[in-house]
Design an enzyme around this catalytic site. Structure first.
Site, PDB file in Angstrom:
ATOM      1  N   GLU A 184       1.825 -11.394  22.778  1.00 45.85           N
ATOM      2  CA  GLU A 184       1.537 -12.822  22.750  1.00 45.85           C
ATOM      3  C   GLU A 184       0.198 -13.080  22.074  1.00 45.85           C
ATOM      4  O   GLU A 184      -0.818 -12.516  22.467  1.00 45.85           O
ATOM      5  CB  GLU A 184       1.495 -13.321  24.206  1.00 45.85           C
TER       6      GLU A 184
ATOM      7  N   LYS B 101       1.914 -13.847  32.511  1.00 43.34           N
ATOM      8  CA  LYS B 101       2.680 -14.496  31.438  1.00 43.34           C
ATOM      9  C   LYS B 101       1.699 -15.311  30.597  1.00 43.34           C
ATOM     10  O   LYS B 101       1.260 -16.394  30.993  1.00 43.34           O
ATOM     11  CB  LYS B 101       3.770 -15.392  32.024  1.00 43.34           C
TER      12      LYS B 101
ATOM     13  N   SER C 117      14.439 -14.703  25.131  1.00 41.27           N
ATOM     14  CA  SER C 117      13.495 -15.334  26.062  1.00 41.27           C
ATOM     15  C   SER C 117      13.787 -14.817  27.464  1.00 41.27           C
ATOM     16  O   SER C 117      14.641 -13.943  27.641  1.00 41.27           O
ATOM     17  CB  SER C 117      13.600 -16.848  25.972  1.00 41.27           C
TER      18      SER C 117
ATOM     19  N   LYS D  50       9.442  -7.284  35.546  1.00 43.89           N
ATOM     20  CA  LYS D  50      10.370  -6.453  34.760  1.00 43.89           C
ATOM     21  C   LYS D  50      10.758  -5.212  35.556  1.00 43.89           C
ATOM     22  O   LYS D  50       9.885  -4.606  36.201  1.00 43.89           O
ATOM     23  CB  LYS D  50       9.693  -5.985  33.460  1.00 43.89           C
TER      24      LYS D  50
ATOM     25  N   ASP E 124     -27.879 -14.206   8.388  1.00 43.39           N
ATOM     26  CA  ASP E 124     -28.185 -12.776   8.583  1.00 43.39           C
ATOM     27  C   ASP E 124     -26.918 -11.918   8.457  1.00 43.39           C
ATOM     28  O   ASP E 124     -26.950 -10.819   7.915  1.00 43.39           O
ATOM     29  CB  ASP E 124     -28.824 -12.539   9.954  1.00 43.39           C
TER      30      ASP E 124
ATOM     31  N   ASP F 248     -24.220 -12.626   6.641  1.00 42.43           N
ATOM     32  CA  ASP F 248     -23.841 -12.550   5.225  1.00 42.43           C
ATOM     33  C   ASP F 248     -24.748 -11.605   4.454  1.00 42.43           C
ATOM     34  O   ASP F 248     -24.307 -10.886   3.554  1.00 42.43           O
ATOM     35  CB  ASP F 248     -23.890 -13.947   4.579  1.00 42.43           C
TER      36      ASP F 248
HETATM   37  S1  IVH Z   1       8.523 -10.024  27.865  1.00 42.06           S
HETATM   38  C1  IVH Z   1      12.986  -9.850  26.625  1.00 42.06           C
HETATM   39  N1  IVH Z   1       6.106 -10.240  28.859  1.00 42.06           N
HETATM   40  O1  IVH Z   1       7.226 -15.526  27.479  1.00 42.06           O
HETATM   41  C2  IVH Z   1      11.712 -10.239  27.234  1.00 42.06           C
HETATM   42  N2  IVH Z   1       6.998 -12.100  27.645  1.00 42.06           N
HETATM   43  O2  IVH Z   1       9.847 -16.886  28.212  1.00 42.06           O
HETATM   44  C3  IVH Z   1      10.612 -10.333  26.279  1.00 42.06           C
HETATM   45  N3  IVH Z   1       5.445 -13.976  27.415  1.00 42.06           N
HETATM   46  O3  IVH Z   1       9.090 -15.042  24.552  1.00 42.06           O
HETATM   47  C4  IVH Z   1       9.412 -11.020  26.761  1.00 42.06           C
HETATM   48  N4  IVH Z   1       3.771 -13.083  28.532  1.00 42.06           N
HETATM   49  O4  IVH Z   1       6.523 -15.246  24.361  1.00 42.06           O
HETATM   50  C5  IVH Z   1       7.089 -10.854  28.163  1.00 42.06           C
HETATM   51  N5  IVH Z   1       3.958 -10.306  29.769  1.00 42.06           N
HETATM   52  C6  IVH Z   1       4.926 -10.887  29.058  1.00 42.06           C
HETATM   53  C7  IVH Z   1       4.783 -12.189  28.527  1.00 42.06           C
HETATM   54  C8  IVH Z   1       5.857 -12.767  27.816  1.00 42.06           C
HETATM   55  C9  IVH Z   1       4.186 -14.147  27.847  1.00 42.06           C
HETATM   56  C10 IVH Z   1       6.233 -15.000  26.673  1.00 42.06           C
HETATM   57  C11 IVH Z   1       6.924 -14.453  25.443  1.00 42.06           C
HETATM   58  C12 IVH Z   1       8.384 -14.673  25.694  1.00 42.06           C
HETATM   59  C13 IVH Z   1       8.380 -15.779  26.695  1.00 42.06           C
HETATM   60  C14 IVH Z   1       9.620 -15.711  27.534  1.00 42.06           C
END
Ligand code: IVH
Length: 375
Positions: free
Chosen positions: A174, A115, A83, A289, A36, A38
């Site tokens: 992500e 995360k 990271s 952060k 359907d 397609d």
């Molecule tokens: S901020 C400079 N926020 O975790 C900081 N990273 O170990 C930039 N990740 O490389 C990353 N959730 O792949 C940030 N809410 C989030 C995240 C996140 C997953 C991953 C991301 C990063 C790694 C760091």
């Protein structure tokens, strides 16, 4: 058909098919048969050819990749992709908080975010259009995977008109796969005699690296955005930038919170340590952060990571149970997979009763595992 009728029909079909794509790719819960779908897609395609003025540039007829690229182009990041320092315990978080207070005083806020357990992606938008998607790679340069990322339905190819985005910016987030989609596709792999992926993260990252974007499109991925990068600073705080990019059309996670002190951060962490099992996707921790950009600048970076952020990682859960029996499962293609039948045990929010034994040699030869052993 009159032009007005054609316009209405094109709009209706476009909206409907976009919804079905969302159900299929994002929710992994289609509500229409392939046939359907397609059929409607063909009708839309025909009308768009007859009345090209009414076609939506982002129409479902224009989406799914299909191109096969030979290899990825390497692209240097305009801002390095760093990271995060990480910790598994509360004391180290309190130390982190102390270091920050020493450097910038007591007047600041934190943003707490989930995360996401996927792979980081950097997206460049030029004049409101997705121009490029690059993986983190070694942090300085990564693979250009734009064709694959274009198949992700929650990543806008075009931003919401009238929203106040700059001509050029980068946004990072992500890419991940929802657990339901992972389970469905992994079962399909087992049925086809293919090696399944160990977890949704590996499935997502294996998918982004595929050369065939038609296959990528078949595997539903999603993406949460959490970092805006612009030449000129547009916002005073990270929180404001998150609200803004949401308005531009990006998928921003709604679970993020502003916290005025480390106590609030610890409450957020404790809440998600158990609550994470109710999410439809995997998270492996919490990211903390400093909210204000000038305070972030004051704190600066070490060689590897920012001093203004840290990640708190959840410990992987482990449980013991009894191996009751090993049975054999025959897939659609006749592939046979041994399956461990376990005494039901609660792990990570679900009851585990069975585990496929893809590494059967390892299990019988090296571990010499027998029925009624504790595993
Ligand atoms: S901020 C400079 N926020 O975790 C900081 N990273 O170990 C930039 N990740 O490389 C990353 N959730 O792949 C940030 N809410 C989030 C995240 C996140 C997953 C991953 C991301 C990063 C790694 C760091």
């Amino acid at each position: 058909m009159s032009p007005t009728e054609a316009k209405d029909r094109i709009q209706a079909l476009t909206a409907e098919l976009k919804k079905h794509n969302y159900n299929y790719y994002v929710l992994a819960m289609p509500t229409i048969s392939d046939y359907d779908f397609d059929h409607k897609l063909k009708e839309l395609d025909k009308l768009e050819k007859e009345f090209p003025d009414f076609a939506d540039p982002d129409s479902p007829t224009q989406r799914v990749g299909g191109e096969v690229t030979k290899e990825f182009v390497t692209v240097k990041h305009r801002w390095p992709m760093l990271s995060l320092g990480n910790t598994y315990n509360e004391q180290e978080l309190i130390d982190f908080d102390q270091r920050i207070r020493k450097a910038i005083g007591d007047n600041f806020e934190y943003v707490c975010e989930l995360k996401f357990d996927g792979l980081s992606m950097s997206l460049t938008y030029q004049d409101g259009k997705l121009a490029r998607a690059v993986t983190r790679g070694d942090g300085t340069q990564g693979d250009e995977v734009t064709t694959n990322v274009r198949t992700i339905h929650t990543i806008p190819k075009k931003l919401i008109a009238g929203s106040n985005y700059p001509d050029l910016f980068e946004i990072r987030g992500e890419v991940f796969m929802h657990r339901k989609a992972f389970e469905r596709l992994n079962k399909e792999r087992v049925d086809n005699g293919e090696v399944p992926y160990a977890n949704p993260r590996n499935f997502a990252s294996g998918t982004i690296k595929l050369q065939d974007s038609a296959e990528v499109a078949r595997r539903p991925l999603d993406c949460f955005l959490y970092g805006l990068y612009t030449e000129k600073q547009l916002f005073k705080t990270h929180w404001e930038s998150l609200q803004a990019v949401k308005e531009w059309g990006f998928h921003v996670d709604d679970h993020s919170r502003l916290c005025s002190d480390i106590k609030g951060v610890l409450d957020f962490i404790n809440h998600w340590d158990t609550e994470r099992h109710h999410l439809s996707y995997d998270i492996d921790g919490i990211v903390i952060k400093v909210n204000n950009y000038s305070q972030q600048q004051e704190l600066g970076f070490t060689a590897k990571s920012p001093r203004w952020a840290i990640s708190y990682k959840f410990k992987a859960e482990r449980v013991e149970t009894e191996l009751l029996a090993v049975t054999y499962q025959v897939g659609r293609t006749g592939a046979v997979t041994p399956v461990a039948n376990l005494k039901p045990v609660l792990l990570a929010g679900t009851t585990v009763k069975r585990a496929t034994l893809h590494n059967a040699d390892e299990i019988t030869e090296r571990l010499k595992l027998h029925e009624h052993d504790t595993v």
